[in-house]
Design a protein around this motif. Structure first.
Motif, PDB file in Angstrom:
ATOM      1  N   SER A 105       6.598 -70.378  72.276  1.00  0.00           N
ATOM      2  CA  SER A 105       6.091 -71.386  71.182  1.00  0.00           C
ATOM      3  C   SER A 105       7.263 -71.716  70.208  1.00  0.00           C
ATOM      4  O   SER A 105       7.932 -72.824  70.168  1.00  0.00           O
ATOM      5  N   GLN A 106       8.577 -70.601  69.920  1.00  0.00           N
ATOM      6  CA  GLN A 106       9.608 -70.508  69.470  1.00  0.00           C
ATOM      7  C   GLN A 106      10.660 -70.905  69.981  1.00  0.00           C
ATOM      8  O   GLN A 106      11.481 -72.238  69.118  1.00  0.00           O
ATOM      9  N   THR A 107      11.123 -71.831  70.955  1.00  0.00           N
ATOM     10  CA  THR A 107      11.777 -71.900  71.666  1.00  0.00           C
ATOM     11  C   THR A 107      11.685 -73.676  72.529  1.00  0.00           C
ATOM     12  O   THR A 107      12.477 -73.895  71.425  1.00  0.00           O
ATOM     13  N   PHE A 108      10.295 -73.993  71.640  1.00  0.00           N
ATOM     14  CA  PHE A 108       9.640 -75.071  72.274  1.00  0.00           C
ATOM     15  C   PHE A 108      10.015 -75.776  70.503  1.00  0.00           C
ATOM     16  O   PHE A 108      10.046 -76.752  70.300  1.00  0.00           O
ATOM     17  N   THR A 109       9.252 -75.093  69.127  1.00  0.00           N
ATOM     18  CA  THR A 109      10.348 -75.537  67.872  1.00  0.00           C
ATOM     19  C   THR A 109      11.435 -75.476  67.803  1.00  0.00           C
ATOM     20  O   THR A 109      11.221 -76.857  66.904  1.00  0.00           O
ATOM     21  N   HIS A 110      12.353 -74.713  68.743  1.00  0.00           N
ATOM     22  CA  HIS A 110      13.939 -74.717  68.063  1.00  0.00           C
ATOM     23  C   HIS A 110      14.345 -76.435  68.769  1.00  0.00           C
ATOM     24  O   HIS A 110      15.276 -77.119  68.787  1.00  0.00           O
ATOM     25  N   ALA A 111      13.906 -76.170  69.915  1.00  0.00           N
ATOM     26  CA  ALA A 111      13.939 -77.959  70.669  1.00  0.00           C
ATOM     27  C   ALA A 111      13.345 -78.870  69.958  1.00  0.00           C
ATOM     28  O   ALA A 111      14.304 -79.547  70.186  1.00  0.00           O
ATOM     29  N   GLY A 112      12.338 -79.204  69.453  1.00  0.00           N
ATOM     30  CA  GLY A 112      12.390 -80.089  68.679  1.00  0.00           C
ATOM     31  C   GLY A 112      13.092 -79.941  67.726  1.00  0.00           C
ATOM     32  O   GLY A 112      13.342 -81.262  66.884  1.00  0.00           O
ATOM     33  N   PHE A 113      13.676 -79.039  66.500  1.00  0.00           N
ATOM     34  CA  PHE A 113      14.721 -78.873  65.530  1.00  0.00           C
ATOM     35  C   PHE A 113      15.342 -79.158  66.445  1.00  0.00           C
ATOM     36  O   PHE A 113      16.234 -80.031  64.993  1.00  0.00           O
ATOM     37  N   ARG A 165      16.276 -70.199  71.173  1.00  0.00           N
ATOM     38  CA  ARG A 165      16.580 -71.126  70.714  1.00  0.00           C
ATOM     39  C   ARG A 165      18.175 -71.117  71.007  1.00  0.00           C
ATOM     40  O   ARG A 165      18.754 -72.563  71.015  1.00  0.00           O
ATOM     41  N   SER A 166      19.331 -69.957  71.778  1.00  0.00           N
ATOM     42  CA  SER A 166      20.055 -71.376  72.324  1.00  0.00           C
ATOM     43  C   SER A 166      20.201 -71.883  73.529  1.00  0.00           C
ATOM     44  O   SER A 166      21.129 -72.272  73.523  1.00  0.00           O
ATOM     45  N   ALA A 167      19.058 -71.660  74.014  1.00  0.00           N
ATOM     46  CA  ALA A 167      18.687 -72.562  75.109  1.00  0.00           C
ATOM     47  C   ALA A 167      18.582 -73.520  74.590  1.00  0.00           C
ATOM     48  O   ALA A 167      19.341 -74.446  75.459  1.00  0.00           O
ATOM     49  N   THR A 168      18.190 -74.018  73.663  1.00  0.00           N
ATOM     50  CA  THR A 168      18.067 -75.098  73.012  1.00  0.00           C
ATOM     51  C   THR A 168      18.956 -75.996  72.384  1.00  0.00           C
ATOM     52  O   THR A 168      19.270 -77.052  71.948  1.00  0.00           O
TER      53      THR A 168
END
Length: 418
Positions: A23-31, A154-157
């Motif tokens: 969830s947080q990874t996709f949240t950071h992708a959106g950000f 997060r770094s992946a995003t």
């Protein structure tokens, strides 16, 4: 070949943490889409001035001033999973409003300001809630590992998001990029919908009056020298970074003549630095100490922004300077975040997690409007490059403050103090 070494271990085997991680990874992708697409929409579609860009950036922190520490009380009294789900769907709606308005030709800078305010409020709620949620999912001794794994995602995003967004903006349009961001937030919400965590509402949080809970949270932070110093540093980081963000994209577009695609590539390089530092977080904090590593991270951010302000020369040299600086900035920022967040979470009882998180986020986000407006005003009066030097100086000053404060003396995760 020994296949056992490829089996998930540690927190990767914990289902609830893994779903929060997704969830947080996709949240950071959106950000990442929001970080580039919203200001580029203002700069490219609406021809925003430096002052308007500063106002736009300021709305990212304004909600922290409006809701303040009362949001922490509200979060402590509710299921944090449900709060994160509602916020994710709110992001989807906000992104689609801008995309639809741009597609049909009625997008204005005023509407973009309003949506930026809403996005700032949602970001505030998400940042506070997931940090308050994490200690209920993992053991205290696992906090550095958990925060490191979250930052790796997060770094992946950070690596793929800016480049992908820049290409979309350049090849198609900023509104289309925002639609892709909405899809990322939808995936974040769906991952949380599938989570079945233990109860994450503190029973004691509802036993006090609002005034009593507010006083308890603030007193806990103010009496603790480490949390108090982290709060001051959060305000300094928020203000200086807002001043830099207010003029940074205009500096890349007008002074350095970078295209949206190249700007996305530059920010992707920052993600590589983020990934490297997040992967090495356990080793760096063990060797240098948790508090000292947080201070060093801020020093790296300041040094990176000095290099960006000095960038110039032939295109290849310019890109090398900016790319190297953004790598350094990403590494420094994630080092600071992991050290600060792990310290904050480890020193806070579960019943106070929401309120203590809010105090630090209010300090960080509350300084953004002032910093962004100051950056925009300075950009119009003294120029973009001098403004960058001033912001970088503020970051270096923050690193020195952390190093000399009680934070710099902390080497390992301290026990929780009631």
């Amino acid at each position: 070949m020994n296949l056992r070494r490829f089996r998930p271990s540690g927190l990767w085997r914990q289902e609830t943490f893994l779903k929060l991680w997704v969830s947080q990874t996709f949240t950071h992708a959106g950000f990442q889409v929001q970080f580039l697409a919203v200001p580029l929409t203002a700069a490219l579609l609406l021809d925003a001035t430096p002052l308007q860009m500063g106002i736009l950036a300021s709305f990212g922190g304004a909600p922290a001033i409006v809701v303040g520490v009362f949001a922490g009380i509200w979060i402590d009294r509710r299921s944090k999973r449900s709060v994160l789900i509602a916020a994710a769907w709110g992001y989807v709606l906000a992104f689609l409003v801008v995309a639809v308005a741009a597609w049909f030709g009625f997008l204005t800078i005023s509407l973009l300001f309003a949506v930026a305010f809403a996005l700032g409020g949602l970001r505030f709620v998400v940042d506070v809630t997931y940090r308050a949620f994490l200690p209920s999912l993992v053991q205290r001794a696992q906090l550095v590992e958990a925060n490191s794994k979250l930052e790796v995602g997060r770094s992946a995003t950070e690596i793929g998001g800016p480049g992908f967004t820049g290409v979309l903006v350049q090849a198609v349009s900023a509104p289309f990029a925002l639609a892709m961001g909405a899809a990322a937030y939808a995936v974040s919400a769906l991952s949380l919908h599938r989570m079945r965590p233990p109860t994450d509402v503190s029973p004691r949080a509802t036993a006090l009056s609002v005034r009593g809970e507010l006083r308890e949270g603030l007193a806990f932070v103010m009496k603790n020298p480490v949390l108090r110093a982290l709060t001051i540093a959060a305000a300094m980081v928020g203000g200086t970074n807002a001043a830099l963000d207010a003029v940074g994209l205009l500096y890349f577009v007008h002074d350095l003549d970078l295209t949206p695609g190249l700007i996305g590539l530059v920010f992707s390089i920052a993600g590589v630095g983020w990934l490297v530092a997040a992967s090495l977080a356990k080793q760096t904090t063990r060797r240098g100490g948790l508090g000292r590593s947080a201070a060093v991270g801020v020093f790296l951010m300041g040094a990176a922004d000095v290099i960006i302000a000095l960038a110039g020369g032939p295109p290849a040299a310019l890109l090398a300077m900016v790319g190297g600086a953004t790598f350094l900035f990403g590494a420094g920022l994630v080092t600071y975040i992991i050290g600060r967040t792990s310290l904050q979470q480890s020193m806070t009882p579960d019943r106070l997690q929401g309120r203590v998180n809010v105090v630090l986020r209010v300090a960080f986000l509350g300084a953004i409007p002032l910093g962004a407006l100051a950056g925009g005003a300075l950009g119009e009066t003294i120029g973009l490059r001098p403004t960058l030097f001033i912001g970088a100086g503020g970051e270096l000053l923050t690193g020195a403050f952390l190093l000399r404060s009680a934070v710099g003396a902390v080497r390992e995760l301290p026990p929780v103090r009631e």
